[in-house]
Each structure stands twice: as structure tokens, then as C-alpha cells.
Design a protein around this motif. Sequence first.
Motif, PDB file in Angstrom:
ATOM      1  N   ASN A   1       8.521   4.801 -14.442  1.00 52.45           N
ATOM      2  CA  ASN A   1       9.228   6.010 -14.872  1.00 52.45           C
ATOM      3  C   ASN A   1       8.173   7.056 -15.222  1.00 52.45           C
ATOM      4  N   ILE A   2       7.985   8.031 -14.331  1.00 56.07           N
ATOM      5  CA  ILE A   2       6.966   9.061 -14.524  1.00 56.07           C
ATOM      6  C   ILE A   2       7.571  10.354 -15.040  1.00 56.07           C
ATOM      7  N   GLY A   3       8.859  10.337 -15.352  1.00 60.94           N
ATOM      8  CA  GLY A   3       9.524  11.530 -15.851  1.00 60.94           C
ATOM      9  C   GLY A   3       9.575  11.562 -17.363  1.00 60.94           C
ATOM     10  N   ASP A   4      10.402  12.483 -17.870  1.00 62.18           N
ATOM     11  CA  ASP A   4      10.551  12.608 -19.316  1.00 62.18           C
ATOM     12  C   ASP A   4      11.966  12.267 -19.776  1.00 62.18           C
TER      13      ASP A   4
ATOM     14  N   ASP B   1       0.813  -1.220   0.000  1.00 63.46           N
ATOM     15  CA  ASP B   1       0.000   0.000   0.000  1.00 63.46           C
ATOM     16  C   ASP B   1       0.844   1.267   0.000  1.00 63.46           C
ATOM     17  N   ALA B   2       2.138   1.123   0.146  1.00 63.47           N
ATOM     18  CA  ALA B   2       3.028   2.288   0.204  1.00 63.47           C
ATOM     19  C   ALA B   2       3.477   2.691  -1.195  1.00 63.47           C
ATOM     20  N   GLU B   3       3.641   3.991  -1.389  1.00 62.58           N
ATOM     21  CA  GLU B   3       4.235   4.480  -2.623  1.00 62.58           C
ATOM     22  C   GLU B   3       5.002   5.761  -2.326  1.00 62.58           C
ATOM     23  N   VAL B   4       6.038   5.976  -3.117  1.00 67.79           N
ATOM     24  CA  VAL B   4       6.870   7.153  -2.932  1.00 67.79           C
ATOM     25  C   VAL B   4       7.365   7.613  -4.297  1.00 67.79           C
ATOM     26  N   GLU B   5       7.415   8.933  -4.479  1.00 68.78           N
ATOM     27  CA  GLU B   5       7.978   9.502  -5.699  1.00 68.78           C
ATOM     28  C   GLU B   5       9.415   9.903  -5.411  1.00 68.78           C
ATOM     29  N   VAL B   6      10.311   9.537  -6.310  1.00 65.56           N
ATOM     30  CA  VAL B   6      11.715   9.911  -6.147  1.00 65.56           C
ATOM     31  C   VAL B   6      12.180  10.643  -7.400  1.00 65.56           C
ATOM     32  N   GLU B   7      12.964  11.675  -7.180  1.00 72.26           N
ATOM     33  CA  GLU B   7      13.590  12.418  -8.269  1.00 72.26           C
ATOM     34  C   GLU B   7      15.048  12.587  -7.882  1.00 72.26           C
ATOM     35  N   ILE B   8      15.943  12.070  -8.707  1.00 77.71           N
ATOM     36  CA  ILE B   8      17.354  12.028  -8.349  1.00 77.71           C
ATOM     37  C   ILE B   8      18.188  12.531  -9.521  1.00 77.71           C
ATOM     38  N   PRO B   9      19.153  13.416  -9.247  1.00 76.12           N
ATOM     39  CA  PRO B   9      20.004  13.916 -10.329  1.00 76.12           C
ATOM     40  C   PRO B   9      21.067  12.898 -10.738  1.00 76.12           C
ATOM     41  N   ALA B  10      21.576  13.055 -11.932  1.00 81.21           N
ATOM     42  CA  ALA B  10      22.669  12.210 -12.424  1.00 81.21           C
ATOM     43  C   ALA B  10      23.896  12.383 -11.527  1.00 81.21           C
TER      44      ALA B  10
END
Length: 112
Positions: free
Chosen positions: A82-85, A58-67
Amino acid sequence: MADPVTTNPDHYRVVFENERVRVLEYLDHPGAQTTPHQHPDSVMVTLSSFRRQLYAGDAEVEVEIPAGSARWLDAQEHSGHNIGDTDTHVVFVELKEPRPGGVVHPPRLGPS
């Protein structure tokens, strides 16, 4: 254990392995999703910037990480999207030795 190389062979491949570590390369494109799989304690090195949604029960988390980032990943089971572009391109260094003192409860979802 749901090995990501077996459950998601179109995204994961083994690039090195010995008795102490296994190194995986992960590559996907925007919109790609993975099926549930497990990772042992690992170090994740990002080769591209990316944005993902991770799911575990039931858990979810969004992560955004730089190169060029290096992050710790507690042992966990999850699936991802993959929800990014941008492509997600990552190297995982999976540890084969058990964690001193046992498993972390509850494990943290995603990298820290």
C-alpha cells in the motif's frame, strides 16, 4: 497454492464460500505489505480508493483504483504494498470453476 488467507491472515478473511465461489475481504493500512500469494480468476470490488504497487517475479505495476469499482483479476501470484495514504478495502469473488479453454499466458498482473 499460496492461499492469501493463510499467508496474510492479518489482511484477508473469508466472508462466504460455497462449491462455486469464495468471497474474501481484504483490509490494510498505508505502508502495509503482503507476502507472495495466489488468486484464482476473480472479480475485485473496491470499497475504498487506494494506490498499491504489485510485484510478481521481476514484474511490477502500480495501480490506483477509485472506490466503488469492479475489476477482473486474472489468476496470478503476487505480493503487494500500500503506497498510498488511504486504507485498501476490497472484496474478491474468487471463481472455483476452471476457465474455459485453460489458463491465460502470461496472466496480466493486477486488475484489468
